[in-house]
Design a protein around this motif. Structure first.
Motif, short mmCIF file in Angstrom:
data_model
loop_
_atom_site.label_atom_id
_atom_site.label_comp_id
_atom_site.label_asym_id
_atom_site.label_seq_id
_atom_site.Cartn_x
_atom_site.Cartn_y
_atom_site.Cartn_z
N ARG A 157 -2.39 5.18 4.97
CA ARG A 157 -3.41 6.24 5.06
C ARG A 157 -3.88 6.60 3.66
O ARG A 157 -3.08 6.97 2.81
CB ARG A 157 -2.80 7.47 5.74
N GLU A 173 1.58 -2.37 9.06
CA GLU A 173 1.63 -0.92 9.12
C GLU A 173 0.44 -0.40 8.32
O GLU A 173 0.30 -0.75 7.15
CB GLU A 173 2.89 -0.41 8.44
N PRO A 174 -0.40 0.45 8.92
CA PRO A 174 -1.55 0.96 8.16
C PRO A 174 -1.10 1.89 7.04
O PRO A 174 -0.09 2.59 7.16
CB PRO A 174 -2.37 1.71 9.21
#
Ligand SMILES: *Cc1c(COP(=O)(O)O)cnc(C)c1O
Length: 456
Positions: free
Chosen positions: A17, A14-15
Protein backbone atom coordinates in the motif's frame (compact mmCIF):
# COMPACT_ATOMS: atom_id res chain seq x y z
CA UNK A 1 26.08 -13.51 -17.88
CA UNK A 2 27.00 -10.63 -15.59
CA UNK A 3 23.64 -9.88 -13.94
CA UNK A 4 22.81 -11.99 -10.92
CA UNK A 5 19.04 -12.37 -11.08
CA UNK A 6 16.56 -13.42 -8.39
CA UNK A 7 16.71 -17.21 -8.87
CA UNK A 8 12.94 -17.69 -8.59
CA UNK A 9 9.66 -16.68 -10.23
CA UNK A 10 6.78 -15.14 -8.31
CA UNK A 11 3.69 -17.30 -7.93
CA UNK A 12 1.73 -15.47 -5.27
CA UNK A 13 1.95 -11.75 -4.50
CA UNK A 14 1.20 -9.44 -1.60
CA UNK A 15 0.19 -5.88 -2.51
CA UNK A 16 2.15 -2.96 -1.07
CA UNK A 17 0.00 0.00 0.00
CA UNK A 18 1.52 3.29 -1.08
CA UNK A 19 1.41 6.24 1.36
CA UNK A 20 2.40 9.93 1.24
CA UNK A 21 5.17 11.52 3.27
CA UNK A 22 2.61 13.55 5.25
CA UNK A 23 0.74 10.36 6.17
CA UNK A 24 3.95 8.68 7.27
CA UNK A 25 5.02 11.63 9.40
CA UNK A 26 1.68 11.45 11.23
CA UNK A 27 1.90 7.66 11.65
CA UNK A 28 5.40 7.84 13.08
CA UNK A 29 4.44 10.56 15.55
CA UNK A 30 1.43 8.51 16.67
CA UNK A 31 3.82 5.57 17.21
CA UNK A 32 5.94 7.70 19.60
CA UNK A 33 8.73 7.46 17.02
CA UNK A 34 9.24 3.76 17.70
CA UNK A 35 9.30 1.92 14.36
CA UNK A 36 8.27 -1.31 16.07
CA UNK A 37 4.95 0.37 16.97
CA UNK A 38 3.98 1.05 13.33
CA UNK A 39 1.35 -1.04 11.59
CA UNK A 40 3.11 -3.02 8.88
CA UNK A 41 0.42 -1.93 6.39
CA UNK A 42 1.80 1.58 6.75
CA UNK A 43 5.25 0.42 5.64
CA UNK A 44 6.20 0.30 1.95
CA UNK A 45 9.42 -1.70 2.19
CA UNK A 46 9.85 -3.51 5.47
CA UNK A 47 13.51 -4.07 6.29
CA UNK A 48 12.96 -4.14 10.05
CA UNK A 49 14.12 -7.72 10.21
CA UNK A 50 14.82 -10.80 8.14
CA UNK A 51 13.27 -12.88 10.91
CA UNK A 52 10.32 -14.98 9.83
CA UNK A 53 9.55 -12.52 7.02
CA UNK A 54 10.87 -14.51 4.05
CA UNK A 55 8.83 -16.11 1.29
CA UNK A 56 8.25 -19.84 1.51
CA UNK A 57 8.69 -21.91 -1.64
CA UNK A 58 6.03 -23.94 -3.46
CA UNK A 59 7.69 -27.07 -2.05
CA UNK A 60 7.45 -25.70 1.50
CA UNK A 61 3.74 -24.92 1.08
CA UNK A 62 3.26 -28.43 -0.29
CA UNK A 63 5.08 -29.82 2.77
CA UNK A 64 2.74 -27.81 5.01
CA UNK A 65 -0.12 -29.98 3.77
CA UNK A 66 1.80 -33.08 4.79
CA UNK A 67 2.17 -31.82 8.37
CA UNK A 68 1.05 -34.41 10.91
CA UNK A 69 -0.37 -32.84 14.04
CA UNK A 70 0.01 -35.83 16.37
CA UNK A 71 0.93 -34.71 19.88
CA UNK A 72 3.70 -37.30 20.28
CA UNK A 73 5.90 -39.04 17.73
CA UNK A 74 4.69 -37.18 14.63
CA UNK A 75 6.47 -38.16 11.39
CA UNK A 76 6.84 -34.41 10.77
CA UNK A 77 9.17 -34.25 13.78
CA UNK A 78 11.35 -37.04 12.42
CA UNK A 79 11.59 -35.40 8.99
CA UNK A 80 12.55 -32.16 10.72
CA UNK A 81 15.13 -33.88 12.92
CA UNK A 82 16.71 -35.70 9.97
CA UNK A 83 16.98 -32.47 7.96
CA UNK A 84 18.72 -30.74 10.85
CA UNK A 85 21.08 -33.66 11.46
CA UNK A 86 22.07 -33.75 7.80
CA UNK A 87 23.64 -30.33 8.37
CA UNK A 88 24.37 -30.25 12.10
CA UNK A 89 25.50 -33.61 13.39
CA UNK A 90 24.16 -33.33 16.97
CA UNK A 91 22.69 -36.29 18.85
CA UNK A 92 19.66 -34.49 20.24
CA UNK A 93 17.54 -32.05 18.23
CA UNK A 94 14.84 -30.34 20.27
CA UNK A 95 12.34 -28.05 18.50
CA UNK A 96 11.26 -24.74 20.05
CA UNK A 97 8.80 -22.10 18.84
CA UNK A 98 11.65 -19.70 18.05
CA UNK A 99 15.28 -18.89 18.80
CA UNK A 100 14.80 -17.05 22.07
CA UNK A 101 12.88 -20.01 23.50
CA UNK A 102 15.94 -22.15 22.75
CA UNK A 103 18.08 -19.50 24.47
CA UNK A 104 15.82 -19.43 27.52
CA UNK A 105 16.23 -23.20 27.84
CA UNK A 106 20.01 -22.92 27.37
CA UNK A 107 20.21 -20.22 30.03
CA UNK A 108 18.00 -22.22 32.41
CA UNK A 109 20.80 -24.81 32.34
CA UNK A 110 23.91 -22.61 32.19
CA UNK A 111 22.83 -19.17 33.48
CA UNK A 112 22.36 -17.70 36.95
CA UNK A 113 23.87 -15.09 39.24
CA UNK A 114 27.65 -14.89 39.23
CA UNK A 115 28.07 -16.58 35.82
CA UNK A 116 29.99 -14.99 32.93
CA UNK A 117 29.16 -15.91 29.33
CA UNK A 118 31.49 -14.89 26.46
CA UNK A 119 30.59 -14.72 22.76
CA UNK A 120 31.82 -12.82 19.70
CA UNK A 121 28.75 -10.58 20.10
CA UNK A 122 25.62 -11.73 21.88
CA UNK A 123 22.44 -10.97 19.99
CA UNK A 124 19.97 -8.82 21.97
CA UNK A 125 17.64 -11.67 22.98
CA UNK A 126 20.63 -13.83 23.96
CA UNK A 127 21.99 -11.03 26.11
CA UNK A 128 18.49 -10.40 27.49
CA UNK A 129 18.07 -14.04 28.50
CA UNK A 130 21.53 -14.21 30.08
CA UNK A 131 21.08 -10.98 32.02
CA UNK A 132 17.56 -11.87 33.16
CA UNK A 133 19.04 -14.98 34.80
CA UNK A 134 21.47 -12.79 36.77
CA UNK A 135 24.50 -13.78 34.69
CA UNK A 136 26.66 -11.38 32.66
CA UNK A 137 27.17 -11.42 28.89
CA UNK A 138 30.52 -10.44 27.30
CA UNK A 139 31.32 -9.56 23.69
CA UNK A 140 34.86 -10.56 22.66
CA UNK A 141 34.78 -9.82 18.92
CA UNK A 142 38.10 -8.94 17.23
CA UNK A 143 39.00 -5.23 16.96
CA UNK A 144 38.39 -5.23 13.17
CA UNK A 145 34.79 -6.20 13.94
CA UNK A 146 34.24 -2.86 15.69
CA UNK A 147 35.63 -0.79 12.82
CA UNK A 148 32.90 -0.25 10.21
CA UNK A 149 35.51 0.68 7.58
CA UNK A 150 37.80 -2.34 8.03
CA UNK A 151 37.76 -4.70 5.04
CA UNK A 152 38.88 -7.73 7.06
CA UNK A 153 37.09 -10.78 5.55
CA UNK A 154 35.92 -12.33 8.85
CA UNK A 155 34.93 -9.42 11.06
CA UNK A 156 32.69 -11.69 13.14
CA UNK A 157 35.66 -13.63 14.53
CA UNK A 158 36.15 -13.94 18.26
CA UNK A 159 39.41 -12.55 19.67
CA UNK A 160 41.15 -15.75 20.80
CA UNK A 161 43.65 -13.86 22.96
CA UNK A 162 40.85 -12.11 24.81
CA UNK A 163 38.93 -15.36 25.16
CA UNK A 164 41.93 -17.11 26.67
CA UNK A 165 42.51 -14.27 29.14
CA UNK A 166 38.79 -14.29 29.97
CA UNK A 167 38.78 -18.03 30.65
CA UNK A 168 41.88 -17.68 32.84
CA UNK A 169 40.44 -14.77 34.79
CA UNK A 170 36.85 -15.93 35.25
CA UNK A 171 37.63 -19.62 35.75
CA UNK A 172 34.76 -21.67 37.14
CA UNK A 173 32.25 -18.86 36.73
CA UNK A 174 32.22 -19.41 32.95
CA UNK A 175 29.50 -22.01 32.25
CA UNK A 176 29.89 -22.12 28.43
CA UNK A 177 31.48 -20.37 25.46
CA UNK A 178 29.16 -19.12 22.71
CA UNK A 179 29.62 -17.78 19.19
CA UNK A 180 27.08 -16.23 16.83
CA UNK A 181 27.29 -17.05 13.10
CA UNK A 182 27.01 -14.71 11.31
CA UNK A 183 27.59 -11.98 13.88
CA UNK A 184 24.18 -10.28 13.64
CA UNK A 185 24.68 -7.50 16.18
CA UNK A 186 28.15 -6.85 14.74
CA UNK A 187 26.97 -6.14 11.19
CA UNK A 188 26.10 -9.64 9.95
CA UNK A 189 29.81 -10.30 9.53
CA UNK A 190 31.02 -13.88 9.10
CA UNK A 191 33.14 -16.07 11.35
CA UNK A 192 35.83 -18.19 9.69
CA UNK A 193 35.97 -21.95 10.04
CA UNK A 194 39.45 -21.53 11.46
CA UNK A 195 38.12 -19.19 14.16
CA UNK A 196 35.22 -21.52 15.01
CA UNK A 197 37.75 -24.32 15.44
CA UNK A 198 40.03 -22.08 17.50
CA UNK A 199 37.21 -21.05 19.85
CA UNK A 200 36.11 -24.68 20.20
CA UNK A 201 39.67 -25.77 21.03
CA UNK A 202 40.05 -23.08 23.70
CA UNK A 203 36.63 -23.80 25.22
CA UNK A 204 37.49 -27.49 25.40
CA UNK A 205 40.96 -26.83 26.80
CA UNK A 206 39.24 -25.11 29.73
CA UNK A 207 36.55 -27.78 29.99
CA UNK A 208 33.66 -25.58 28.80
CA UNK A 209 30.89 -26.59 26.43
CA UNK A 210 30.98 -24.71 23.12
CA UNK A 211 27.56 -23.56 21.88
CA UNK A 212 26.90 -22.01 18.45
CA UNK A 213 24.07 -19.55 17.89
CA UNK A 214 23.60 -20.79 14.33
CA UNK A 215 20.85 -18.48 13.02
CA UNK A 216 22.62 -17.66 9.74
CA UNK A 217 24.76 -20.74 9.31
CA UNK A 218 24.27 -20.95 5.56
CA UNK A 219 25.20 -17.34 4.83
CA UNK A 220 28.23 -17.85 7.06
CA UNK A 221 29.22 -20.97 5.11
CA UNK A 222 28.87 -19.06 1.83
CA UNK A 223 31.36 -16.46 3.10
CA UNK A 224 33.71 -19.23 4.21
CA UNK A 225 33.50 -20.74 0.74
CA UNK A 226 34.20 -17.37 -0.91
CA UNK A 227 36.84 -16.02 1.44
CA UNK A 228 38.64 -18.72 3.40
CA UNK A 229 41.68 -20.37 1.93
CA UNK A 230 41.15 -23.95 0.81
CA UNK A 231 37.33 -23.85 1.04
CA UNK A 232 36.52 -22.84 -2.56
CA UNK A 233 35.83 -26.29 -3.95
CA UNK A 234 33.80 -27.57 -1.02
CA UNK A 235 30.02 -27.85 -0.82
CA UNK A 236 28.07 -25.55 1.49
CA UNK A 237 26.78 -28.64 3.27
CA UNK A 238 30.29 -29.92 4.04
CA UNK A 239 31.35 -26.52 5.34
CA UNK A 240 28.24 -26.29 7.53
CA UNK A 241 28.89 -29.77 8.93
CA UNK A 242 32.49 -28.83 9.72
CA UNK A 243 31.35 -25.74 11.62
CA UNK A 244 28.95 -27.65 13.86
CA UNK A 245 30.98 -30.82 14.30
CA UNK A 246 33.32 -29.05 16.75
CA UNK A 247 30.45 -27.73 18.91
CA UNK A 248 28.71 -29.34 21.88
CA UNK A 249 25.38 -27.76 21.14
CA UNK A 250 23.55 -25.00 19.33
CA UNK A 251 20.59 -22.68 19.47
CA UNK A 252 18.75 -21.71 16.32
CA UNK A 253 16.13 -19.32 15.09
CA UNK A 254 14.58 -21.16 12.15
CA UNK A 255 13.04 -17.81 11.13
CA UNK A 256 16.44 -17.04 9.61
CA UNK A 257 18.40 -19.66 7.69
CA UNK A 258 15.69 -22.32 7.60
CA UNK A 259 13.20 -20.30 5.51
CA UNK A 260 10.60 -20.56 8.28
CA UNK A 261 7.99 -18.04 9.33
CA UNK A 262 8.33 -19.47 12.83
CA UNK A 263 10.47 -22.06 14.59
CA UNK A 264 13.75 -22.81 16.26
CA UNK A 265 15.64 -25.51 18.02
CA UNK A 266 18.22 -26.32 20.64
CA UNK A 267 20.63 -29.21 20.13
CA UNK A 268 23.13 -31.06 22.28
CA UNK A 269 25.38 -34.07 22.05
CA UNK A 270 25.38 -34.74 25.77
CA UNK A 271 22.47 -36.94 26.99
CA UNK A 272 22.13 -35.32 30.38
CA UNK A 273 22.05 -31.76 28.95
CA UNK A 274 19.43 -32.89 26.43
CA UNK A 275 17.33 -34.39 29.20
CA UNK A 276 17.47 -31.17 31.23
CA UNK A 277 16.49 -29.24 28.12
CA UNK A 278 13.55 -31.55 27.40
CA UNK A 279 12.23 -31.28 30.95
CA UNK A 280 12.29 -27.51 30.65
CA UNK A 281 10.79 -27.73 27.16
CA UNK A 282 7.79 -29.67 28.44
CA UNK A 283 7.21 -26.97 31.08
CA UNK A 284 7.49 -24.03 28.72
CA UNK A 285 7.11 -25.06 25.06
CA UNK A 286 5.54 -28.47 24.62
CA UNK A 287 6.28 -32.14 24.14
CA UNK A 288 9.77 -32.82 22.65
CA UNK A 289 8.44 -33.96 19.26
CA UNK A 290 6.74 -30.62 18.56
CA UNK A 291 8.25 -28.06 20.98
CA UNK A 292 5.67 -25.31 20.55
CA UNK A 293 5.38 -25.77 16.78
CA UNK A 294 2.65 -27.26 14.64
CA UNK A 295 3.58 -30.37 12.64
CA UNK A 296 3.13 -28.28 9.50
CA UNK A 297 5.76 -25.81 10.73
CA UNK A 298 8.23 -28.66 11.27
CA UNK A 299 7.60 -29.82 7.67
CA UNK A 300 8.18 -26.32 6.29
CA UNK A 301 11.51 -26.16 8.14
CA UNK A 302 12.59 -29.63 7.02
CA UNK A 303 12.10 -28.52 3.40
CA UNK A 304 13.55 -25.03 4.01
CA UNK A 305 16.80 -26.53 5.26
CA UNK A 306 17.26 -28.28 1.90
CA UNK A 307 16.70 -25.03 0.02
CA UNK A 308 18.80 -22.68 2.15
CA UNK A 309 22.11 -24.29 1.16
CA UNK A 310 21.44 -23.77 -2.57
CA UNK A 311 24.36 -21.82 -4.03
CA UNK A 312 22.29 -19.92 -6.60
CA UNK A 313 20.13 -18.65 -3.76
CA UNK A 314 23.13 -17.71 -1.60
CA UNK A 315 24.87 -15.91 -4.48
CA UNK A 316 21.74 -13.79 -5.10
CA UNK A 317 21.20 -13.28 -1.37
CA UNK A 318 24.64 -11.86 -0.67
CA UNK A 319 24.71 -9.91 -3.96
CA UNK A 320 21.59 -7.95 -2.93
CA UNK A 321 23.51 -6.41 -0.05
CA UNK A 322 26.65 -5.79 -2.08
CA UNK A 323 24.58 -4.07 -4.78
CA UNK A 324 23.05 -1.61 -2.31
CA UNK A 325 26.34 -1.03 -0.51
CA UNK A 326 28.11 -0.17 -3.76
CA UNK A 327 25.42 2.43 -4.54
CA UNK A 328 25.37 3.95 -1.04
CA UNK A 329 29.16 4.06 -1.07
CA UNK A 330 29.08 5.94 -4.37
CA UNK A 331 26.75 8.48 -2.70
CA UNK A 332 29.34 8.96 0.06
CA UNK A 333 27.16 7.31 2.72
CA UNK A 334 29.29 5.35 5.21
CA UNK A 335 28.32 1.69 5.27
CA UNK A 336 29.75 -1.34 7.04
CA UNK A 337 32.07 -3.09 4.61
CA UNK A 338 32.44 -5.69 3.33
CA UNK A 339 28.74 -6.50 2.88
CA UNK A 340 27.30 -8.71 5.60
CA UNK A 341 25.01 -11.66 5.06
CA UNK A 342 21.47 -10.61 5.81
CA UNK A 343 21.57 -6.86 5.94
CA UNK A 344 23.09 -3.57 4.92
CA UNK A 345 24.38 -1.52 7.84
CA UNK A 346 24.76 2.25 7.61
CA UNK A 347 27.28 3.80 10.00
CA UNK A 348 25.25 6.67 11.45
CA UNK A 349 28.00 7.74 13.87
CA UNK A 350 30.27 8.86 11.06
CA UNK A 351 27.44 9.98 8.76
CA UNK A 352 25.80 12.27 11.36
CA UNK A 353 28.76 13.25 13.58
CA UNK A 354 26.82 16.31 14.82
CA UNK A 355 24.41 14.04 16.77
CA UNK A 356 25.77 12.73 20.07
CA UNK A 357 25.53 8.91 20.40
CA UNK A 358 23.14 9.34 23.34
CA UNK A 359 20.87 11.39 21.10
CA UNK A 360 20.66 8.26 18.96
CA UNK A 361 21.94 9.13 15.45
CA UNK A 362 21.05 5.71 14.02
CA UNK A 363 17.51 5.91 15.35
CA UNK A 364 17.29 9.39 13.83
CA UNK A 365 18.28 8.04 10.40
CA UNK A 366 15.82 5.15 10.71
CA UNK A 367 12.93 7.53 11.48
CA UNK A 368 13.77 9.88 8.61
CA UNK A 369 14.12 6.98 6.19
CA UNK A 370 10.57 5.95 7.06
CA UNK A 371 9.24 9.47 6.59
CA UNK A 372 10.98 9.87 3.24
CA UNK A 373 10.32 6.48 1.67
CA UNK A 374 8.13 4.38 3.95
CA UNK A 375 11.13 2.13 4.54
CA UNK A 376 11.33 0.49 7.95
CA UNK A 377 14.82 -0.29 9.27
CA UNK A 378 16.19 -1.00 12.72
CA UNK A 379 18.58 0.86 15.01
CA UNK A 380 21.46 -1.23 16.33
CA UNK A 381 23.24 1.18 18.60
CA UNK A 382 22.77 3.04 21.85
CA UNK A 383 18.99 2.62 21.92
CA UNK A 384 19.47 -1.15 21.77
CA UNK A 385 22.58 -1.50 23.92
CA UNK A 386 22.99 1.81 25.83
CA UNK A 387 21.17 0.95 29.06
CA UNK A 388 23.55 -0.85 31.44
CA UNK A 389 22.62 -3.46 34.04
CA UNK A 390 23.51 -0.96 36.81
CA UNK A 391 20.95 1.51 35.41
CA UNK A 392 23.46 3.92 33.86
CA UNK A 393 23.58 4.70 30.15
CA UNK A 394 26.64 4.59 27.93
CA UNK A 395 27.15 4.77 24.15
CA UNK A 396 27.26 1.48 22.23
CA UNK A 397 30.39 0.52 20.29
CA UNK A 398 28.70 1.44 17.00
CA UNK A 399 25.63 3.38 15.88
CA UNK A 400 24.24 1.35 13.01
CA UNK A 401 21.07 1.44 10.94
CA UNK A 402 20.27 -2.08 9.85
CA UNK A 403 18.38 -2.74 6.64
CA UNK A 404 17.63 -6.44 6.98
CA UNK A 405 16.41 -8.20 3.87
CA UNK A 406 13.63 -10.76 4.13
CA UNK A 407 14.59 -13.87 2.17
CA UNK A 408 13.33 -14.18 -1.43
CA UNK A 409 10.89 -11.29 -0.90
CA UNK A 410 12.05 -8.08 -2.58
CA UNK A 411 13.46 -7.43 -6.06
CA UNK A 412 16.12 -5.22 -7.58
CA UNK A 413 13.70 -2.32 -8.16
CA UNK A 414 12.90 -2.34 -4.44
CA UNK A 415 16.64 -2.10 -3.81
CA UNK A 416 16.91 0.88 -6.21
CA UNK A 417 14.04 2.59 -4.37
CA UNK A 418 15.88 2.19 -1.05
CA UNK A 419 19.00 3.80 -2.52
CA UNK A 420 16.90 6.71 -3.83
CA UNK A 421 15.43 7.30 -0.36
CA UNK A 422 18.96 7.49 1.05
CA UNK A 423 19.88 10.04 -1.62
CA UNK A 424 17.01 12.22 -0.38
CA UNK A 425 18.05 11.65 3.24
CA UNK A 426 21.59 12.79 2.45
CA UNK A 427 20.15 16.17 1.46
CA UNK A 428 18.22 16.50 4.77
CA UNK A 429 20.53 14.91 7.33
CA UNK A 430 22.40 18.03 8.48
CA UNK A 431 19.16 19.50 9.87
CA UNK A 432 18.43 16.48 12.08
CA UNK A 433 18.86 16.86 15.83
CA UNK A 434 18.31 13.43 17.37
CA UNK A 435 15.88 12.03 19.92
CA UNK A 436 15.41 11.49 23.63
CA UNK A 437 13.74 8.50 25.26
CA UNK A 438 10.74 9.53 27.37
CA UNK A 439 9.58 6.09 28.58
CA UNK A 440 11.32 2.71 28.69
CA UNK A 441 10.88 -0.78 30.16
CA UNK A 442 13.54 -2.47 32.30
CA UNK A 443 15.05 -4.77 29.68
CA UNK A 444 15.33 -4.72 25.88
CA UNK A 445 13.93 -1.22 25.74
CA UNK A 446 14.22 -0.73 21.99
CA UNK A 447 11.15 -2.86 21.28
CA UNK A 448 8.69 -0.76 23.27
CA UNK A 449 10.19 2.56 24.44
CA UNK A 450 8.77 5.97 23.46
CA UNK A 451 10.83 8.77 21.91
CA UNK A 452 10.49 12.52 21.48
CA UNK A 453 12.39 14.41 18.77
CA UNK A 454 14.91 16.99 19.97
CA UNK A 455 14.83 20.41 18.41
CA UNK A 456 17.96 21.97 19.78
C1 LIG B 1 16.91 -13.76 15.67
C2 LIG B 1 18.06 -14.14 16.46
C3 LIG B 1 17.90 -14.76 17.70
C4 LIG B 1 16.54 -14.96 18.35
O1 LIG B 1 15.69 -15.74 17.59
P1 LIG B 1 14.10 -15.52 17.54
O2 LIG B 1 13.60 -16.59 16.64
O3 LIG B 1 13.86 -14.15 17.01
O4 LIG B 1 13.58 -15.67 18.93
C5 LIG B 1 19.05 -15.16 18.36
N1 LIG B 1 20.26 -14.95 17.86
C6 LIG B 1 20.45 -14.35 16.67
C7 LIG B 1 21.83 -14.16 16.13
C8 LIG B 1 19.37 -13.93 15.93
O5 LIG B 1 19.57 -13.33 14.75
Amino acid sequence: MKTIIEPFRIKSVEPIRMTTRAEREAKLKAADYNLFALKSEDVIIDLLTDSGTGAMSAEQWAAVMRGDESYAGSPSYYRFRDSVQELMPFEHIIPTHQGRAAEAILVSIFGGAGKHVPSNTHFDTTRGNIEASGAEAYDLVIEEGKDPASLYPFKGNMDLGKLKAFLEEKGDSVPMVMITITNNAGGGQPVSLENIRGVAALAHEYGKPFIIDGCRFSENAWFIKQREEGQQDRSIKDIVRDCFSVADGMTMSAKKDAFGNIGGWIAFNNDSLAEQARVRLIQTEGFPTYGGLAGRDLEALAQGLHEIIDEDYLRYRIRTNEYIIEKLDALGIPVVKPAGGHAVFVDAKSWLPHIDPLKYPAHTVACKLYEIGGIRSCEIGSVMFGRQTDGSEKPAAMELVRLAFPRRTYTQSHADYVVEAFEQLAAEKDQLKGFKIIREPKLMRHFTCSFAPLDG
